[in-house]
Design a protein around this motif. Structure first.
Motif, PDB file in Angstrom:
ATOM      1  N   THR A 204       0.830  -1.201   0.000  1.00  0.00           N
ATOM      2  CA  THR A 204       0.000   0.000   0.000  1.00  0.00           C
ATOM      3  C   THR A 204       0.864   1.252   0.000  1.00  0.00           C
ATOM      4  O   THR A 204       0.610   2.206  -0.737  1.00  0.00           O
ATOM      5  CB  THR A 204      -0.928   0.011   1.229  1.00  0.00           C
ATOM      6  OG1 THR A 204      -1.730  -1.160   1.212  1.00  0.00           O
ATOM      7  CG2 THR A 204      -1.818   1.250   1.214  1.00  0.00           C
TER       8      THR A 204
ATOM      9  N   GLU B 211       3.183  15.130  -7.555  1.00  0.00           N
ATOM     10  CA  GLU B 211       3.280  15.707  -6.210  1.00  0.00           C
ATOM     11  C   GLU B 211       4.634  15.413  -5.565  1.00  0.00           C
ATOM     12  O   GLU B 211       5.124  16.193  -4.755  1.00  0.00           O
ATOM     13  CB  GLU B 211       2.165  15.148  -5.328  1.00  0.00           C
ATOM     14  CG  GLU B 211       0.765  15.515  -5.821  1.00  0.00           C
ATOM     15  CD  GLU B 211      -0.318  14.743  -5.089  1.00  0.00           C
ATOM     16  OE1 GLU B 211       0.043  13.901  -4.224  1.00  0.00           O
ATOM     17  OE2 GLU B 211      -1.511  14.969  -5.364  1.00  0.00           O
TER      18      GLU B 211
ATOM     19  N   GLU C  65       3.202   9.889  -9.902  1.00  0.00           N
ATOM     20  CA  GLU C  65       2.452  10.003 -11.156  1.00  0.00           C
ATOM     21  C   GLU C  65       1.639  11.287 -11.225  1.00  0.00           C
ATOM     22  O   GLU C  65       1.473  11.880 -12.293  1.00  0.00           O
ATOM     23  CB  GLU C  65       1.542   8.783 -11.324  1.00  0.00           C
ATOM     24  CG  GLU C  65       2.305   7.479 -11.556  1.00  0.00           C
ATOM     25  CD  GLU C  65       1.404   6.260 -11.476  1.00  0.00           C
ATOM     26  OE1 GLU C  65       0.221   6.427 -11.108  1.00  0.00           O
ATOM     27  OE2 GLU C  65       1.893   5.145 -11.773  1.00  0.00           O
ATOM     28  N   ARG C  66       1.136  11.728 -10.078  1.00  0.00           N
ATOM     29  CA  ARG C  66       0.352  12.961 -10.043  1.00  0.00           C
ATOM     30  C   ARG C  66       1.238  14.210 -10.054  1.00  0.00           C
ATOM     31  O   ARG C  66       0.737  15.330 -10.129  1.00  0.00           O
ATOM     32  CB  ARG C  66      -0.534  12.992  -8.782  1.00  0.00           C
ATOM     33  CG  ARG C  66      -1.681  11.995  -8.788  1.00  0.00           C
ATOM     34  CD  ARG C  66      -2.676  12.316  -7.671  1.00  0.00           C
ATOM     35  NE  ARG C  66      -2.069  12.284  -6.355  1.00  0.00           N
ATOM     36  CZ  ARG C  66      -2.019  11.214  -5.562  1.00  0.00           C
ATOM     37  NH1 ARG C  66      -2.546  10.059  -5.974  1.00  0.00           N
ATOM     38  NH2 ARG C  66      -1.450  11.267  -4.372  1.00  0.00           N
TER      39      ARG C  66
ATOM     40  N   ARG D 135       3.922   5.797  -5.374  1.00  0.00           N
ATOM     41  CA  ARG D 135       3.977   5.736  -6.837  1.00  0.00           C
ATOM     42  C   ARG D 135       2.915   6.628  -7.457  1.00  0.00           C
ATOM     43  O   ARG D 135       3.164   7.337  -8.427  1.00  0.00           O
ATOM     44  CB  ARG D 135       3.807   4.286  -7.307  1.00  0.00           C
ATOM     45  CG  ARG D 135       4.007   4.126  -8.815  1.00  0.00           C
ATOM     46  CD  ARG D 135       4.071   2.673  -9.217  1.00  0.00           C
ATOM     47  NE  ARG D 135       2.839   1.970  -8.934  1.00  0.00           N
ATOM     48  CZ  ARG D 135       2.695   1.034  -8.002  1.00  0.00           C
ATOM     49  NH1 ARG D 135       3.730   0.702  -7.239  1.00  0.00           N
ATOM     50  NH2 ARG D 135       1.531   0.430  -7.803  1.00  0.00           N
ATOM     51  N   ARG D 136       1.728   6.624  -6.886  1.00  0.00           N
ATOM     52  CA  ARG D 136       0.653   7.461  -7.403  1.00  0.00           C
ATOM     53  C   ARG D 136       0.947   8.942  -7.175  1.00  0.00           C
ATOM     54  O   ARG D 136       0.612   9.786  -8.017  1.00  0.00           O
ATOM     55  CB  ARG D 136      -0.671   7.067  -6.751  1.00  0.00           C
ATOM     56  CG  ARG D 136      -1.211   5.735  -7.263  1.00  0.00           C
ATOM     57  CD  ARG D 136      -2.473   5.329  -6.529  1.00  0.00           C
ATOM     58  NE  ARG D 136      -3.028   4.098  -7.081  1.00  0.00           N
ATOM     59  CZ  ARG D 136      -4.034   3.426  -6.534  1.00  0.00           C
ATOM     60  NH1 ARG D 136      -4.601   3.880  -5.405  1.00  0.00           N
ATOM     61  NH2 ARG D 136      -4.482   2.314  -7.092  1.00  0.00           N
ATOM     62  N   ALA D 137       1.580   9.260  -6.045  1.00  0.00           N
ATOM     63  CA  ALA D 137       1.950  10.659  -5.788  1.00  0.00           C
ATOM     64  C   ALA D 137       2.970  11.146  -6.814  1.00  0.00           C
ATOM     65  O   ALA D 137       2.935  12.297  -7.252  1.00  0.00           O
ATOM     66  CB  ALA D 137       2.498  10.803  -4.374  1.00  0.00           C
TER      67      ALA D 137
ATOM     68  N   ARG E 173       2.323   1.768  -3.425  1.00  0.00           N
ATOM     69  CA  ARG E 173       1.325   2.264  -4.363  1.00  0.00           C
ATOM     70  C   ARG E 173       1.016   3.729  -4.091  1.00  0.00           C
ATOM     71  O   ARG E 173       0.862   4.525  -5.014  1.00  0.00           O
ATOM     72  CB  ARG E 173       0.048   1.422  -4.262  1.00  0.00           C
ATOM     73  CG  ARG E 173      -0.981   1.728  -5.333  1.00  0.00           C
ATOM     74  CD  ARG E 173      -2.210   0.842  -5.195  1.00  0.00           C
ATOM     75  NE  ARG E 173      -1.858  -0.578  -5.278  1.00  0.00           N
ATOM     76  CZ  ARG E 173      -2.037  -1.452  -4.295  1.00  0.00           C
ATOM     77  NH1 ARG E 173      -2.560  -1.064  -3.142  1.00  0.00           N
ATOM     78  NH2 ARG E 173      -1.696  -2.721  -4.463  1.00  0.00           N
ATOM     79  N   THR E 174       0.954   4.106  -2.823  1.00  0.00           N
ATOM     80  CA  THR E 174       0.662   5.493  -2.456  1.00  0.00           C
ATOM     81  C   THR E 174       1.729   6.442  -2.982  1.00  0.00           C
ATOM     82  O   THR E 174       1.429   7.478  -3.585  1.00  0.00           O
ATOM     83  CB  THR E 174       0.557   5.636  -0.927  1.00  0.00           C
ATOM     84  OG1 THR E 174      -0.511   4.814  -0.459  1.00  0.00           O
ATOM     85  CG2 THR E 174       0.319   7.083  -0.531  1.00  0.00           C
TER      86      THR E 174
END
Length: 309
Positions: free
Chosen positions: A23, A36, A33-34, A29-31, A26-27
């Motif tokens: 988790t 941030e 991608e965004r 990695r998504r940050a 993933r958190t």
């Protein structure tokens, strides 16, 4: 020379391997991608807003700090150590973090590190903000022994200008390096000059020598009836030729512009050059893109400077 500030160092977000979960991965990695966060290296992130405001060398300093955290961290060396100490480095910021490695492991690149085999890893090692780093003296000697002549000269010029004695550099070079590396280091150390005003001037002077042009005077004072015009980068008195390296930083840096706009800096430089020409010498100018034999050679020849070697 011994102080160190790494912008953004304390904003680094470290995700420890022991408490990282799928988790968490993933958190982050998504940050990324965004937009941030920026991944500085595996398990280490920084807010993108901070990263965007950093100069390339500051980004590398941050990468070094991210890479060598912990008691078992390797010794930072070569260009990475130079970046930390503020030594003049030529070209782009390093991609990998330079560290010392045992001879058994050999010199190689892996995992974001450039490992340099050394039998003398514990000689001239300093603590810098909690990081183990080759001392300023050793860093300059290592750079002079490992880099091409022009880049090694820039490092040596910086060291001499900061009070490091040429003899100290030469003594350390004699103890640490192989025959080939020693030859490079000795040449750069012997050629070094504390009067060089910038890495571009250092590279220019080394290239001028390599191409067989006569050595210039450095930092010659010119005045006219209005007073001091300034110090010139290079002057060939016999040929009445001034040489000026224009690194462009004076147009971009707020500190160097001293409240002036880039347009005002251009105007001031033009007036300065006109005053220099009025004293008698010709003026030749060049920039970073001209620092090759194919480009600087014709500039100097066209200005009337002969090759003497």
């Amino acid at each position: 020379m011994t102080s160190l500030t790494i912008p953004g160092r304390f904003e680094l977000i470290r995700v420890g391997a022991g408490n990282r979960s799928t988790t968490d991965d993933r958190t982050f990695r998504r940050a990324v991608e965004r937009g941030e966060l920026v991944r500085v290296r595996r398990g280490v992130f920084i807010p993108a807003s901070l990263w965007r405001g950093l100069l390339p060398l500051d980004r590398h300093r941050l990468a070094v700090a991210a890479a060598v955290d912990g008691a078992a961290a390797p010794i930072v060396s070569h260009r990475s150590a130079g970046a930390l100490w503020g030594v003049w480095l030529v070209g782009d910021a390093p991609v990998d973090v330079d560290v010392l490695a045992s001879p058994a492991n050999g010199t190689r690149r892996e995992g974001g590190f450039h490992r340099h085999a050394s039998a003398d890893r514990e000689i001239e090692v300093a603590d810098l903000e909690g990081m183990r780093v080759t001392s300023v003296l050793r860093t300059v000697v290592d750079l002079a022994s490992a880099l091409p002549f022009r880049e090694g000269v820039a490092a040596v010029d910086w060291a001499l200008a900061h009070g490091i004695e040429r003899a100290a550099l030469a003594r350390l070079a004699m103890t640490l390096h192989s025959a080939g590396a020693l030859k490079r280091a000795v040449a750069a150390i012997a050629f070094g000059d504390a009067r060089s005003g910038s890495p571009g001037e250092s590279v220019s002077r080394a290239l001028i020598s390599e191409m067989g042009f006569p050595p210039p005077e450095l930092q010659t004072r010119f005045s006219d009836r209005l007073g001091l015009i300034g110090l010139t980068d290079f002057y060939w008195r016999r040929w009445l030729l001034i040489g000026e390296f224009d690194g462009m930083a004076k147009y971009r840096s707020e500190e160097l512009r001293k409240g002036r706009t880039p347009a005002q800096v251009v105007t001031d430089e033009k007036r300065r050059e006109d005053r220099l020409r009025a004293t008698g010498p010709r003026v030749a100018r060049w920039i970073w893109a001209d620092l090759s034999p194919a480009r600087l050679g014709p500039i100097l020849l066209g200005a009337g400077l002969p090759r003497t070697a």
